[in-house]
Design an enzyme around this catalytic site. Structure first.
Site: not given
Length: 271
Positions: A11, A70, A107, A127-128, A170, A185
């Site tokens: 596809r 989630r 990291l 998330d930070n 950036c 969250c």
């Protein structure tokens, strides 16, 4: 590609913008996804299914019960296990054509530069702010395109930062490095489908970069609101005095066209 791959990716191959050459380009590509939470789940799943040949997944966190709302590739049996390893196993089972590498580590910028020097695209699914800025600095230093996604409450954001273009802002042009984290969250909650909306959009932007097709969200901040239909887009401009990317001309960045040609930290947690 062998006959099984021709069938698997049929596809894609039917699409004028991809064809066999484009699919082979994807199979030869290396992508790093930083953060294996909700955003990383959705992004990595479609990158793996699309045939990105080397997919590196980085997260030093473990699966918790609150993730299951989630982060849909995790189950109760995975509680306490490293997210990167569990996600890599799931995706390897779904597509044996590709190489999955789980990086269960924290990291820092030095490590990110080392990894990005061997990557075609990096996805920020963390998330930070500390991790996001470290990824951004490594992206600018190595010239690696960065696809940023964020999600909290009912709202999400997406942008592409393309350091090979002298006109590209950036992440630090948008969010200064002095900002404190205030949108995790874990503190404010997140609507489950929202991470899928943003994460799959990140995968689409990454694939367009790898294939050199379409128009990517460079110079744009795309806003998602899961309580409304559609998205909004705000224009972004590069800040000449930016301490991260302000000196790129002197470093030799090229004035690439609007669609660039493809190339042949704190704790890492995902939303």
């Amino acid at each position: 590609m062998d006959d099984k791959q021709l069938l698997r990716y049929a596809r894609h191959i039917l699409l004028d913008g991809i064809d066999i050459d484009g699919q082979e380009r994807l199979l030869a590509s290396t992508v790093l996804v930083v953060g294996c939470g909700g955003l990383g789940h959705a992004a990595a799943a479609y990158l793996a299914a699309s045939g990105v040949g080397r997919l590196w997944l980085a997260d030093d966190d473990v699966v918790e019960a609150s993730n299951l709302q989630r982060q849909i590739l995790f189950g109760p049996q995975d509680l306490g296990h490293p997210k990167a390893e569990v996600l890599a196993r799931r995706l390897a089972g779904q597509n044996p054509d590709i190489q999955l590498r789980a990086l269960v580590e924290r990291l820092d910028e030095t490590r990110l530069r080392e990894l990005l020097a061997n990557c075609d695209v990096v996805l920020d699914c963390s998330d930070n702010f500390a991790t996001r800025h470290a990824i951004n600095r490594a992206s600018v230093a190595t010239g690696t395109p960065l696809v940023m996604g964020a999600a909290t409450r009912f709202e999400g954001q997406l942008s592409v930062f393309e350091p090979r273009r002298v006109d590209s802002p950036c992440y630090a042009c948008l969010f200064g490095e002095g900002l404190a984290d205030d949108g995790a969250c874990a503190t404010f909650g997140v609507f489950a489908p929202l991470v899928g909306m943003v994460g799959t959009a990140q995968a689409a932007e990454a694939l367009k970069l790898l294939l050199g097709i379409g128009t990517v969200a460079c110079g744009q901040l795309v806003l998602f609101n899961a309580l409304e239909t559609g998205t909004q887009s705000l224009g972004l401009t590069r800040q000449p005095g930016c301490p991260v990317c302000g000196a790129r001309e002197a470093a030799g960045a090229s004035p690439l066209p609007a669609q660039a040609a493809p190339q042949a930290s704190g704790g890492v947690r995902g939303a």
